[in-house]
Design an enzyme around this catalytic site. Structure first.
Site, PDB file in Angstrom:
ATOM      1  N   SER A  42      -4.789  90.655  40.068  1.00 11.41           N
ATOM      2  CA  SER A  42      -3.865  91.442  39.264  1.00 11.41           C
ATOM      3  C   SER A  42      -4.552  91.904  37.975  1.00 11.41           C
ATOM      4  O   SER A  42      -5.602  92.515  38.021  1.00 11.41           O
ATOM      5  CB  SER A  42      -2.588  90.628  39.005  1.00 11.41           C
ATOM      6  OG  SER A  42      -1.521  91.461  38.648  1.00 11.41           O
ATOM      7  N   ASP A 186       0.189  92.682  45.197  1.00  9.93           N
ATOM      8  CA  ASP A 186      -0.377  91.849  44.128  1.00  9.93           C
ATOM      9  C   ASP A 186      -0.901  90.503  44.639  1.00  9.93           C
ATOM     10  O   ASP A 186      -0.183  89.732  45.272  1.00  9.93           O
ATOM     11  CB  ASP A 186       0.721  91.614  43.086  1.00  9.93           C
ATOM     12  CG  ASP A 186       0.205  91.071  41.771  1.00  9.93           C
ATOM     13  OD1 ASP A 186      -0.596  90.128  41.798  1.00  9.93           O
ATOM     14  OD2 ASP A 186       0.607  91.602  40.725  1.00  9.93           O
TER      15      ASP A 186
END
Length: 306
Positions: A42, A186
């Site tokens: 991320s 993610d």
């Protein structure tokens, strides 16, 4: 006798808190700890990719400062989430607040994400050079989750911006990224701090940098979304705690960022990262020595100690 250990640094997710990663990288460099491999999840993937491309902390700081002052940042939606004033209970709680405003239902019935692809792409273009992962100066990988089969995907090839976009595709906020025949979201839902990814790239010794927030005290749920959000937070916390056990060293900067979408405290967050290294550099060095000793062949110990 074996050569020098390859040191990997694994940078976890954390949105605005991840600015502490910049301070950690600065601190390790200043104390003479080489960074041979870098992995990110991320926001950690963004900072890791920037450093892997050009290992210059001052340059990264300047680029982020320009980004925060840019139209691209204004359009990114971070300020929108910050203004919800949920005191950082997590993205699902943010969506619950939107639901109570009547915004969530309208948006989510017609869209798969709150931020459109064009807006997201402009942010990645502002922060990352247009090159392939294989061209970075330091070996780099980002981690994402395959939304189809649940596999953790370590991305080591392909266009850098696309790879990072996949690792940053926060469910509900950013659209999944289609890459190499996979539908990716993610990496924080798979490997919050990408330690095993660093091992996969060849790291002998991994420094994990965890900037995630501690679990909030339990509050009586107000609705179903509160219950879902709490369960999600518990599951992700448990996953992260278990995975961190495989690191050689864990650095956990005491962050000053009050909200995951608040980028106004970036300077203080960077300082927290560097302070964490200063506090634990002795421990890092001792751990490196122990790891080197463990890797010595038995015949070397026999020759040394008789």
């Amino acid at each position: 006798m074996p050569g020098r250990l390859k040191i990997g640094v694994a940078l976890g997710g954390g949105a605005a808190r991840a600015f502490s990663h910049i301070g950690v990288l600065a601190g390790l460099t200043r104390h003479g700890i080489p960074i041979d491999i870098i992995t990110g999840t991320s926001m950690g993937a963004i900072i890791g990719a920037m450093y892997a491309t050009q290992p210059d902390v001052d340059g990264i700081k300047a680029r982020f400062a320009a980004y925060i002052a840019s139209d691209e940042f204004e359009e990114s939606g971070f300020n929108f989430f910050k203004e919800l004033e949920t005191h950082d209970e997590g993205i699902l709680v943010e969506m619950g607040r939107l639901a109570r405003r009547g915004v969530f239902n309208t948006m989510m019935v017609t869209k798969t994400a709150l931020v459109n692809d064009k807006t997201a792409a402009s942010s990645y273009a502002f922060l990352l050079d247009d090159l392939n992962v294989e061209q970075t100066r330091i070996p780099f990988a980002a981690v994402a989750l395959d939304l189809v089969n649940g596999e953790t995907v370590v991305l080591t090839q392909g266009r850098l911006r696309n790879v990072v976009a996949a690792s940053c595709a926060m469910p509900g906020v950013l659209n999944p990224v289609n890459l190499n025949g996979r539908t990716l979201v993610d990496g924080g839902w798979a490997e919050p701090v990408p330690i095993s990814a660093a091992r996969q790239l060849g790291a002998d010794f991994v420094i994990a940098v965890d900037v995630g927030d501690s679990l909030r005290p339990f509050k009586e749920p107000r609705n179903a979304l509160d219950i879902i959000a709490r369960a999600d937070a518990l599951a992700r916390k448990t996953l992260n705690t278990e995975q961190l056990k495989s690191a050689d060293v864990i650095l956990s900067p005491q962050n000053v960022v009050n909200h995951w979408a608040d980028f106004s405290s970036s300077t203080q967050a960077i300082d927290c990262g560097e302070n964490e290294v200063n506090l634990k550099i002795g421990f890092v060095r001792r751990a490196l020595v122990r790891s080197r000793l463990k890797r010595r062949p038995k015949w070397f110990n026999w020759l040394t100690w008789g």
